[in-house]
Design a protein around this motif. Structure first.
Motif, mmCIF file in Angstrom:
data_model
loop_
_atom_site.group_PDB
_atom_site.id
_atom_site.type_symbol
_atom_site.label_atom_id
_atom_site.label_comp_id
_atom_site.label_asym_id
_atom_site.label_seq_id
_atom_site.Cartn_x
_atom_site.Cartn_y
_atom_site.Cartn_z
ATOM 1 N N LEU A 245 -59.708 8.310 -20.856
ATOM 2 C CA LEU A 245 -59.215 8.952 -19.929
ATOM 3 C C LEU A 245 -57.973 7.516 -19.537
ATOM 4 C CD1 LEU A 245 -58.275 10.788 -17.726
ATOM 5 C CD2 LEU A 245 -60.415 10.172 -16.750
ATOM 6 N N ILE A 246 -57.368 7.792 -19.050
ATOM 7 C CA ILE A 246 -56.604 6.816 -18.267
ATOM 8 C C ILE A 246 -55.896 8.139 -16.879
ATOM 9 C CG2 ILE A 246 -54.203 5.597 -18.429
ATOM 10 C CD1 ILE A 246 -54.050 5.167 -21.089
ATOM 11 N N GLU A 247 -55.617 6.814 -15.809
ATOM 12 C CA GLU A 247 -55.517 7.904 -15.084
ATOM 13 C C GLU A 247 -53.943 6.844 -14.725
ATOM 14 O OE1 GLU A 247 -57.460 9.689 -13.035
ATOM 15 O OE2 GLU A 247 -59.962 9.469 -13.818
ATOM 16 N N CYS A 248 -53.317 8.255 -14.205
ATOM 17 C CA CYS A 248 -52.237 7.515 -13.742
ATOM 18 C C CYS A 248 -51.435 9.046 -12.353
ATOM 19 C CB CYS A 248 -50.942 8.800 -14.861
ATOM 20 S SG CYS A 248 -51.115 10.262 -14.975
ATOM 21 N N ASP A 249 -50.798 9.212 -11.779
ATOM 22 C CA ASP A 249 -49.544 9.188 -10.616
ATOM 23 C C ASP A 249 -49.705 11.333 -10.725
ATOM 24 O OD1 ASP A 249 -49.670 6.352 -9.701
ATOM 25 O OD2 ASP A 249 -47.872 6.549 -10.011
ATOM 26 N N PRO A 250 -50.968 11.542 -10.493
ATOM 27 C CA PRO A 250 -49.771 13.393 -10.582
ATOM 28 C C PRO A 250 -49.009 13.670 -10.227
ATOM 29 C CG PRO A 250 -51.867 13.307 -8.194
ATOM 30 C CD PRO A 250 -51.576 11.559 -8.866
ATOM 31 N N LEU A 251 -48.052 14.724 -10.655
ATOM 32 C CA LEU A 251 -47.078 15.188 -10.573
ATOM 33 C C LEU A 251 -47.208 16.448 -9.774
ATOM 34 C CD1 LEU A 251 -44.686 14.558 -14.276
ATOM 35 C CD2 LEU A 251 -45.573 13.357 -11.766
ATOM 36 N N VAL A 252 -48.740 17.168 -9.795
ATOM 37 C CA VAL A 252 -48.810 17.763 -9.341
ATOM 38 C C VAL A 252 -50.017 18.191 -8.290
ATOM 39 C CG1 VAL A 252 -47.119 19.912 -10.088
ATOM 40 C CG2 VAL A 252 -50.011 19.842 -10.936
ATOM 41 N N SER A 253 -50.917 18.655 -7.108
ATOM 42 C CA SER A 253 -50.982 18.612 -6.311
ATOM 43 C C SER A 253 -52.667 19.590 -7.076
ATOM 44 C CB SER A 253 -52.231 19.760 -5.323
ATOM 45 O OG SER A 253 -51.613 21.025 -5.568
ATOM 46 N N GLU A 254 -53.838 19.045 -7.094
ATOM 47 C CA GLU A 254 -55.062 19.596 -8.035
ATOM 48 C C GLU A 254 -55.247 21.382 -8.028
ATOM 49 O OE1 GLU A 254 -58.795 19.144 -10.631
ATOM 50 O OE2 GLU A 254 -56.458 18.416 -9.699
ATOM 51 N N ASP A 255 -55.195 21.888 -6.745
ATOM 52 C CA ASP A 255 -55.308 23.178 -5.744
ATOM 53 C C ASP A 255 -54.489 24.144 -7.343
ATOM 54 O OD1 ASP A 255 -55.526 25.562 -4.682
ATOM 55 O OD2 ASP A 255 -53.311 25.243 -3.350
ATOM 56 N N ILE A 256 -52.833 23.392 -6.821
ATOM 57 C CA ILE A 256 -51.626 23.969 -7.943
ATOM 58 C C ILE A 256 -51.193 23.907 -9.500
ATOM 59 C CG2 ILE A 256 -49.010 23.828 -8.771
ATOM 60 C CD1 ILE A 256 -49.797 25.206 -5.884
ATOM 61 N N TRP A 257 -52.551 22.897 -9.353
ATOM 62 C CA TRP A 257 -52.668 22.513 -11.253
ATOM 63 C C TRP A 257 -53.933 23.596 -11.812
ATOM 64 C CZ3 TRP A 257 -56.347 22.103 -14.931
ATOM 65 C CH2 TRP A 257 -56.588 21.264 -16.605
ATOM 66 N N LYS A 258 -54.940 23.850 -10.658
ATOM 67 C CA LYS A 258 -56.142 25.166 -11.287
ATOM 68 C C LYS A 258 -55.718 26.369 -11.441
ATOM 69 C CE LYS A 258 -60.035 22.111 -9.880
ATOM 70 N NZ LYS A 258 -60.999 22.152 -9.184
ATOM 71 N N ARG A 259 -54.493 26.531 -10.224
ATOM 72 C CA ARG A 259 -54.190 28.571 -9.757
ATOM 73 C C ARG A 259 -53.459 28.438 -11.180
ATOM 74 N NH1 ARG A 259 -51.203 28.133 -4.075
ATOM 75 N NH2 ARG A 259 -50.898 30.428 -4.859
ATOM 76 N N ALA A 260 -52.959 27.887 -11.838
ATOM 77 C CA ALA A 260 -51.685 27.340 -12.590
ATOM 78 C C ALA A 260 -52.602 27.927 -13.640
ATOM 79 C CB ALA A 260 -51.375 26.306 -13.016
ATOM 80 N N GLN A 261 -53.568 27.226 -14.084
ATOM 81 C CA GLN A 261 -54.482 27.630 -15.017
ATOM 82 C C GLN A 261 -55.624 28.842 -15.400
ATOM 83 O OE1 GLN A 261 -54.587 25.114 -18.115
ATOM 84 N NE2 GLN A 261 -53.254 24.111 -15.682
ATOM 85 N N GLU A 262 -55.916 29.248 -14.038
ATOM 86 C CA GLU A 262 -56.033 30.738 -13.619
ATOM 87 C C GLU A 262 -54.982 31.609 -13.811
ATOM 88 O OE1 GLU A 262 -57.369 30.104 -9.463
ATOM 89 O OE2 GLU A 262 -59.161 29.013 -9.634
ATOM 90 N N LYS A 263 -54.129 31.099 -14.342
ATOM 91 C CA LYS A 263 -52.959 32.241 -14.312
ATOM 92 C C LYS A 263 -52.500 32.649 -15.819
ATOM 93 C CE LYS A 263 -48.490 33.780 -13.447
ATOM 94 N NZ LYS A 263 -46.984 33.518 -12.833
#
Length: 263
Positions: A245-263
């Motif tokens: 795992l390489i940590e990098c600057d996220p482009l979207v929030s964790e909330d938006i990303w999780k909602r996208a995966q749920e959809k």
């Protein structure tokens, strides 16, 4: 020995690595064709490794030579495969040579793994859309590509907030004349990754939605690439325990990303 040859029966792959596949070595490919056409009785090389750098490739090629009644002779190692001793010496020499190369490969792999743990791109890492490589003097790291990052954020907003489908998003971006990395004429200098001909297709948008890099988690060492003799490449997904795992600057929030995966 009374052998005769000609310029047509000289095979030289200049400026090409001996570790390359047959398909990437024109002279070696021509040699195979000439053997099949019955033009060759003896294959003479200066050193064994001028033919192949990998034992399995060499032995497979030797079998090919035997099948077509072609003897193999190496001048430097004084090996003549017409004798049983020559076959034994060849196998032993090549096994030792490959072991030495494997040790070097293992050490190189350990070095890459250590560097990946420090956040550097290794293992032939690709650069996801929305990012670019920046060299800090020791190696390459991921940096946000602001222009592309805006497109990624907009894609997530349309998908999650506006509830649009991936195909709708692709059509909208295309209609607006927004081009990806694949079109060098319309957007010179932008690199190509998963954006075919510069257009954002439905499959491209889907890949973006699933990509964990945009939540700040980029993984190296996920795939194992193996080249078979003859040019075939086999790519397999490694066990998740081997990923780095390489940590990098996220482009979207964790909330938006999780909602996208749920959809």
């Amino acid at each position: 020995k009374g052998w005769m040859t000609s310029d047509d029966l000289m095979y030289v792959d200049e400026w090409i690595s001996w570790a390359s596949e047959v398909s990437e070595r024109p002279a070696l490919s021509r040699l195979k064709k000439d053997i099949l056409d019955g033009k060759v009785d003896v294959l003479l090389v200066w050193k064994i490794d001028r033919l192949f750098r990998k034992t399995s490739y060499l032995l497979e090629f030797i079998e090919f030579l035997k099948k077509h009644n072609v003897n193999f002779v190496s001048k430097n190692e004084n090996i003549d495969l017409s004798s049983h001793t020559g076959k034994l010496v060849l196998t032993l020499l090549w096994a030792i040579s490959e072991m030495e190369r494997d040790v070097i490969t293992e050490r190189t792999s350990e070095g890459k793994y250590s560097k990946a743990l420090q956040g550097y791109l290794v293992y032939g890492s690709s650069v996801p859309y929305g990012y670019e490589k920046i060299h800090d003097g020791r190696g390459n790291k991921l940096k946000v590509h602001e222009e592309e990052a805006k497109i990624i954020r907009e894609i997530y907003d349309m998908y999650v907030i506006e509830d649009k489908s991936t195909s709708e998003i692709a059509r909208i971006l295309t209609a607006r004349g927004i081009w990806g990395r694949g079109d060098t004429e319309k957007k010179e200098g932008i690199r190509n990754t998963k954006v075919h001909s510069g257009l954002f297709r439905q499959s491209t948008i889907t890949d973006f939605i699933r990509n964990e890099t945009y939540r700040g988690k980029y993984y190296c060492n996920r795939y194992s690439v193996k080249k078979e003799w003859g040019g075939k490449t086999i790519t397999t997904l490694k066990d998740e325990k081997e990923w780095v795992l390489i940590e990098c600057d996220p482009l979207v929030s964790e909330d938006i990303w999780k909602r996208a995966q749920e959809k």
